[in-house]
Scaffold this motif. Structure first.
Motif, PDB file in Angstrom:
ATOM      1  N   ALA A 158       0.835  -1.209   0.000  1.00 39.83           N
ATOM      2  CA  ALA A 158       0.000   0.000   0.000  1.00 39.83           C
ATOM      3  C   ALA A 158       0.864   1.252   0.000  1.00 39.83           C
ATOM      4  N   GLN A 159       0.451   2.217  -0.759  1.00 41.64           N
ATOM      5  CA  GLN A 159       1.088   3.526  -0.786  1.00 41.64           C
ATOM      6  C   GLN A 159       0.201   4.525  -0.035  1.00 41.64           C
ATOM      7  N   GLY A 160       0.804   5.457   0.666  1.00 41.76           N
ATOM      8  CA  GLY A 160       0.026   6.445   1.413  1.00 41.76           C
ATOM      9  C   GLY A 160      -0.183   6.014   2.847  1.00 41.76           C
ATOM     10  N   LEU A 164      -4.642  14.216   4.290  1.00 45.09           N
ATOM     11  CA  LEU A 164      -5.666  13.932   3.294  1.00 45.09           C
ATOM     12  C   LEU A 164      -5.027  13.416   2.003  1.00 45.09           C
ATOM     13  N   ASP A 165      -3.863  13.947   1.645  1.00 40.29           N
ATOM     14  CA  ASP A 165      -3.177  13.473   0.444  1.00 40.29           C
ATOM     15  C   ASP A 165      -2.742  12.020   0.603  1.00 40.29           C
ATOM     16  N   ASP A 166      -2.283  11.652   1.819  1.00 43.52           N
ATOM     17  CA  ASP A 166      -1.882  10.260   2.063  1.00 43.52           C
ATOM     18  C   ASP A 166      -3.076   9.323   1.944  1.00 43.52           C
ATOM     19  N   VAL A 167      -4.228   9.766   2.458  1.00 43.56           N
ATOM     20  CA  VAL A 167      -5.434   8.937   2.352  1.00 43.56           C
ATOM     21  C   VAL A 167      -5.825   8.771   0.886  1.00 43.56           C
ATOM     22  N   PHE A 192      -6.110   5.102  -1.139  1.00 36.78           N
ATOM     23  CA  PHE A 192      -7.304   4.581  -1.811  1.00 36.78           C
ATOM     24  C   PHE A 192      -7.215   4.699  -3.336  1.00 36.78           C
ATOM     25  N   ALA A 193      -6.069   5.151  -3.828  1.00 36.20           N
ATOM     26  CA  ALA A 193      -5.872   5.112  -5.271  1.00 36.20           C
ATOM     27  C   ALA A 193      -5.724   3.676  -5.762  1.00 36.20           C
TER      28      ALA A 193
END
Length: 417
Positions: free
Chosen positions: A60-62, A67-70, A74-75
């Motif tokens: 997983a990334q983020g 908010l940018d990490d979330v 979820f990308a």
């Protein structure tokens, strides 16, 4: 063995959750159904969530620190699906808990259907609606209002408040709080005004209307209150007003017109339904005037009694008339408002074109303004008060009619704006 695709898993999870929601709505008293909806389905969804996390978390990334990490987290489609299953499981769990809580409290299931629907669609919004309904039920209980009135100054203690109308009026004031916050946070405009302004104005106006009815209905006889006209003044009026509010709130959230919206067949039908509702709850003021005019009504000072009857009658007649003119005109204004022309603050009434809302406002609030005048007139001179009330009612009715005629002739504020 074929591997379950993410799209197939998404579809299966949705169908599973939907089966649970249908059981809550259609079979609320079936214990096995409640177990399936409140335990079995959330457990199955939670197992699916756990599998998705276990299989896909390692790359997983983020994260959750910003908010940018979330958004980065979820990308990834597998983790997006996991978030969706998480949503399905916990919303259904909360829906089942709310239903069991309502059954313990003795709340009617009809009141829970919109709660469950809103919880399914918007999660926390359904929880807030449930808390609002429960607060209203507590307010409407027989002892709550008398206990509250006992703490107020002496003039207020003599009033008797109809509990259901009181609870509905308080609910409307409470709903104005999130609307005011949305007004402060949302920069969107519609025809020059914040998209939430109309809803906020309607919430305040409806609250005043309901609380006025709550005070005045107990002044009629018990026989009238048990009659069909008397019963119409409670739940039907509340339902009609809340229907109007929900429709306006839905349009405000989408930044669309609630009035004069003829963009589709559904919009035409809903706008027509809102018009019918407006006629019915405005006509209710005429029924209340009849209840106060009956010989078996509670004895009142002559001036106040005349003011209440005349005020309610003016609201009924002039309110329906001005509303019909507004509907037929197809717009709030007659004539073209000058660009960037001044308007009356908060109300938004045009000062450069005829505005039909001025007469409509005066008509709808005659039921409050005339009694206030009667109280002032009685304090100044009791003997002449009834005659003063009659004269004021005549002047008020003529002023409202003049405002309507002036607006139809494209002149603002009775032609003096």
């Amino acid at each position: 063995m074929p591997v379950l695709t993410l799209d197939a898993a998404f579809s299966s999870a949705g169908q599973l959750a939907m089966s649970g929601w249908l059981l809550l709505i259609v079979a609320p008293r079936w214990r096995i159904g409640l177990t399936i909806a409140g335990i079995v389905v959330p457990v199955l969804l939670s197992i699916g969530y756990l599998v998705l996390i276990a299989v896909n978390w390692h790359d997983a990334q983020g994260g959750f620190s910003s908010l940018d990490d979330v958004a980065s987290l979820f990308a990834a489609r597998p983790l997006l699906l996991a978030g969706w299953v998480h949503y399905l499981a916990f919303d259904l769990l909360i829906g089942a808990w709310l239903l069991r809580s309502a059954q313990r409290e003795g709340a009617p299931h009809a009141a829970m259907i919109p709660v469950l629907a809103l919880t399914f669609l918007f999660g926390p919004a359904g929880y807030l609606l449930y808390q609002l309904i429960q607060a209203c039920r507590r307010i409407a209980s027989e002892d709550r209002i008398p206990r509250f009135l006992a703490r107020l100054p002496a003039p207020f203690r003599v009033l008797e408040w109809e509990p259901r109308l009181t609870a509905a009026g308080i609910a409307m004031l409470l709903l104005a709080i999130p609307t005011a916050l949305a007004y402060a946070a949302d920069p969107r405009l519609f025809t020059g005004d914040n998209v939430w302004l109309k809803l906020l104005k309607f919430e305040i106006s409806i609250a005043i209307y309901l609380l006025s009815f709550a005070v005045l209905l107990p002044l009629t006889s018990e026989r009238f209150q048990r009659s069909r006209p008397g019963r119409f003044l409670v739940w039907p009026v509340i339902a009609l007003l809340f229907f109007e509010l929900v429709y306006i709130a839905w349009r405000a959230s989408r930044g669309e017109a609630s009035h004069y919206n003829r963009d589709s067949l559904a919009a035409i039908v809903l706008y027509a339904a809102m018009g019918v509702a407006a006629v019915l709850f405005t006509a209710a003021s005429g029924l209340l005037a009849y209840g106060l005019a009956r010989k078996d009504a509670v004895p009142l000072p002559p001036a106040l009694r005349r003011a209440l009857i005349l005020g309610l009658a003016l609201t009924c007649v002039l309110g329906i008339l001005s509303g019909a003119v507004l509907s037929a005109a197809g717009a709030h204004t007659v004539g073209t408002p000058a660009p960037s022309a001044a308007v009356v603050p908060f109300f938004g009434w045009s000062l450069s074109a005829g505005d039909l809302r001025v007469a409509h406002f005066l008509a709808l609030h005659a039921m409050q303004i005339l009694p206030v005048f009667a109280l002032v007139a009685s304090a100044l001179g009791r003997a002449a008060a009834p005659l003063a009330v009659d004269a004021f009612a005549l002047v008020y009715g003529c002023a409202t009619a003049a405002a309507l005629v002036a607006a139809l002739n494209a002149r603002p504020l009775l032609g003096i704006g």
